[in-house]
Design an enzyme around this catalytic site. Structure first.
Site, short mmCIF file in Angstrom:
data_model
loop_
_atom_site.label_atom_id
_atom_site.label_comp_id
_atom_site.label_asym_id
_atom_site.label_seq_id
_atom_site.Cartn_x
_atom_site.Cartn_y
_atom_site.Cartn_z
N SER A 143 45.12 17.27 34.45
CA SER A 143 45.69 18.08 33.39
C SER A 143 44.58 18.90 32.76
O SER A 143 43.41 18.50 32.77
CB SER A 143 46.33 17.18 32.32
OG SER A 143 46.66 17.91 31.16
N TYR A 157 45.68 9.87 26.70
CA TYR A 157 46.03 10.76 27.81
C TYR A 157 44.84 11.63 28.19
O TYR A 157 44.49 11.76 29.37
CB TYR A 157 47.23 11.62 27.43
CG TYR A 157 47.77 12.48 28.54
CD1 TYR A 157 48.65 11.95 29.47
CD2 TYR A 157 47.40 13.83 28.66
CE1 TYR A 157 49.17 12.74 30.50
CE2 TYR A 157 47.90 14.62 29.68
CZ TYR A 157 48.78 14.08 30.60
OH TYR A 157 49.29 14.85 31.62
#
Length: 242
Positions: A143, A157
Site C-alpha cells: 500500500s 496497517y
C-alpha cells in the site's frame, strides 16, 4: 495462446476485492489459480467465475494467520497444479481503530499476522523451490501507506505495509541471483470492502474515482506476463483524481 498459459498462481485473500479480481483475471489469461482465504463459500463463487473465463481454479480455504493452514494450502496447490510459478501475497485487512491510543496490542498482532507474517510464511515456503528452478515471481500487494504512513491508514496497517517493503527487498537480495523476482505493488485508495472500515465514509461518487479492483488485476497480469529477464521491484499506483 494466452499470456499466462500453464502458469500456477496462488492468490491469498482471494475471496473478495483485489484478490478476487486478480484470480479471475489470471484465470482468463490462462493460469491455473489457487484461491486462499477463510470463507469457503465465497471462494467457491470466485472459482466458478475463474473457470467461466477458461482457467482452472482450486479452492483452498485457510486462515493465513495459521502457519499449518498455509502449508496445507500450498501442498494442495502443488498436488493439483505442480510447482508454483507466481505467489500473490494479497491477504490483508484493517481495523476501524487507527491511532496508537485506540489500537490494542491484540489488534496490532492480528494486523501483523494477517498482513505481514502470512506473506513471510508463504514466501519462505515457495522461495527455495523457485531458486532451485531458477525462475519465479512473488508479488507483494502492499500500500502507499507503507510509503507514507499516516494516522488515516492507521499505525498497525502502516507498519505492516512498511514491513512488506523489507520482506520484498530481502527476497530480491536472496532470489535475484537465481532468477527469482519480487515486486512490491503499492496501490493508493482502492474501492474494495476494506475502504468501508475507515472512520470517514466515502460516497459512491468518491469511490468511483478510486482505484478499482480490475485496475489492480490488470497490473498483476502484466507483471506476471513479463519475461524473466525483466524485473519491476517496486510499483506505485494512485488515483488520477482524489
Amino acid at each position: 495462446m494466452e499470456a499466462l498459459d500453464g502458469k500456477t498462481i496462488i492468490v491469498t485473500g482471494a475471496s473478495s476485492g483485489f484478490g478476487e479480481a486478480i484470480a479471475v483475471a489470471c484465470a482468463e489469461a490462462g493460469a491455473n489459480v489457487s484461491l486462499v482465504a477463510r470463507r469457503k463459500e465465497l471462494l467457491e463463487g470466485v472459482a466458478e467465475a475463474a473457470r467461466s473465463k477458461g482457467g482452472q481454479a482450486l479452492v483452498c480455504p485457510a486462515d493465513v494467520s495459521d502457519d499449518k493452514q498455509i502449508h496445507a494450502a500450498l501442498e494442495k496447490t502443488r498436488a493439483a497444479f505442480g510447482p508454483i510459478d507466481v505467489l500473490v501475497n494479497n491477504a490483508g485487512f484493517n481495523h476501524t481503530e487507527r491511532s496508537i491510543a485506540e489500537t490494542s496490542a491484540e489488534q496490532w498482532r492480528e494486523l501483523m499476522d494477517v498482513n505481514l507474517t502470512s506473506a513471510f510464511v508463504f514466501t519462505k515456503a515457495v522461495l527455495p523451490e523457485m531458486i532451485a528452478r531458477g525462475d519465479g515471481l512473488i508479488i507483494n500487494l502492499a500500500s502507499r501507506a507503507g510509503m507514507f504512513p499516516s494516522l488515516n491508514a492507521g499505525v498497525g496497517y502502516s507498519a505492516s505495509k512498511i514491513g512488506m517493503e523489507a520482506l520484498n527487498t530481502v527476497t530480491n537480495q536472496e532470489g535475484n541471483p537465481h532468477g527469482v523476482r519480487a515486486c512490491l505493488f503499492n496501490p493508493g485508495a482502492g474501492n474494495t470492502p476494506i475502504i468501508d472500515r475507515r472512520p470517514v465514509k466515502f460516497s459512491a461518487a468518491q469511490k468511483a474515482k478510486m482505484i478499482q479492483s480490475e485496475d489492480i488485476a490488470a497490473t498483476v497480469v502484466f507483471l506476471a506476463s513479463l519475461p524473466p529477464r525483466v524485473h519491476i521491484d517496486v510499483l506505485s499506483m494512485m488515483p488520477t483524481k482524489s
